[in-house]
Design an enzyme around this catalytic site. Structure first.
Site, PDB file in Angstrom:
ATOM      1  N   ASP A  21      14.431   0.086 -51.267  1.00 52.20           N
ATOM      2  CA  ASP A  21      13.821  -0.301 -49.997  1.00 52.20           C
ATOM      3  C   ASP A  21      12.325  -0.555 -50.144  1.00 52.20           C
ATOM      4  OD1 ASP A  21      16.082  -0.410 -48.476  1.00 52.20           O
ATOM      5  OD2 ASP A  21      15.828   1.547 -47.537  1.00 52.20           O
ATOM      6  N   THR A  41      20.999   2.732 -58.900  1.00 49.57           N
ATOM      7  CA  THR A  41      21.369   3.690 -59.940  1.00 49.57           C
ATOM      8  C   THR A  41      22.006   4.954 -59.371  1.00 49.57           C
ATOM      9  OG1 THR A  41      19.154   4.676 -59.900  1.00 49.57           O
ATOM     10  CG2 THR A  41      19.522   2.875 -61.460  1.00 49.57           C
ATOM     11  N   LYS A  54      18.444  -6.283 -45.207  1.00 48.95           N
ATOM     12  CA  LYS A  54      17.235  -5.613 -44.720  1.00 48.95           C
ATOM     13  C   LYS A  54      16.774  -4.509 -45.655  1.00 48.95           C
ATOM     14  CE  LYS A  54      19.538  -2.136 -41.819  1.00 48.95           C
ATOM     15  NZ  LYS A  54      19.683  -1.614 -40.455  1.00 48.95           N
TER      16      LYS A  54
END
Length: 227
Positions: A21, A41, A54
């Site tokens: 993110d 991961t 997003k």
């Protein structure tokens, strides 16, 4: 300074959901949009943060307060990374998978009901070359997520099945930070789903047997049903 050709050289985020993110947000803002690639991961990031357009980052004590709608150019998926994770981390990922099973797929829910314990123990690694259960669980979890996200990629409609478990769950997750028992994201989602399952039953929208089955599967997945 960074010497990045923003048209041809993507940034690569390798890590869990928070990392993906942050990289996605940074890439979307750097020079008004630089392409990026997601490489999850962790089991949770594999079925959650790696899917969709997003990104979201916590800010000032609020969940996902900052973010953009900019999809990656690719997501590279390799479940062998899960070997490095602990049992709680794998259980945590099952919260999001249970969500999609409950809302979208009887097959996924049945696989989790039957195989959750060994998926956790084996870190989603197949027990033989003919063992398709781990890959099938991951495949359905992602496919059902994409089925829901694709028609509403920019979230013009906020009435979304993928938000099951995110009504009070995200508040529980944030409020538990710094406490003796912190809730991981999938655990917070499971706690929310448990509450909503019991509430639906009390209101007459869900049978006793369905309530008991959902709560039982969450327990089998090593997930909390209260906090």
């Amino acid at each position: 300074k960074f010497n990045v050709d923003r048209r041809r050289e993507p940034l690569i985020g390798i890590g869990g959901g928070v990392c993906l993110d942050v990289v996605g947000l940074a890439a979307s803002m750097y020079r008004r949009r630089t392409p990026y690639i997601r490489v999850p991961t962790t089991a949770l990031a594999y079925v959650d943060a790696s899917v969709g357009a997003k990104n979201g980052c916590n800010f000032l004590g609020s969940k996902n307060r900052l973010g953009t709608y900019v999809p990656p150019v690719a997501a590279l998926l390799d479940s062998s990374f899960f070997r490095t994770q602990g049992a709680r981390d794998i259980s945590n990922s099952l919260g999001e998978m249970c969500k999609m099973g409950i809302m979208k797929s009887e097959e996924l829910l049945g696989l989790l009901e039957k195989h959750a314990s060994r998926l956790i123990a084996d870190r989603f690694q197949p027990q033989s070359k003919d063992d398709t259960v781990p890959s099938r669980v991951l495949q359905i979890a992602i496919e059902t997520m994409l089925e829901e996200l694709t028609p509403n990629l920019w979230e013009d409609c906020l009435d979304r099945l993928v938000d099951f478990g995110h009504g009070v769950g995200q508040c529980l997750e944030m409020d538990s930070l710094g406490l003796n028992v912190e809730l991981m994201h999938g655990e917070a989602v499971a706690t929310d789903m448990s509450f909503m399952t019991v509430l639906s039953n009390v209101l007459g929208h869900l049978s006793d047997s369905d309530r008991d089955r959902i709560l039982g599967i969450l327990h089998t997945c090593g997930l909390p049903t209260y906090h």
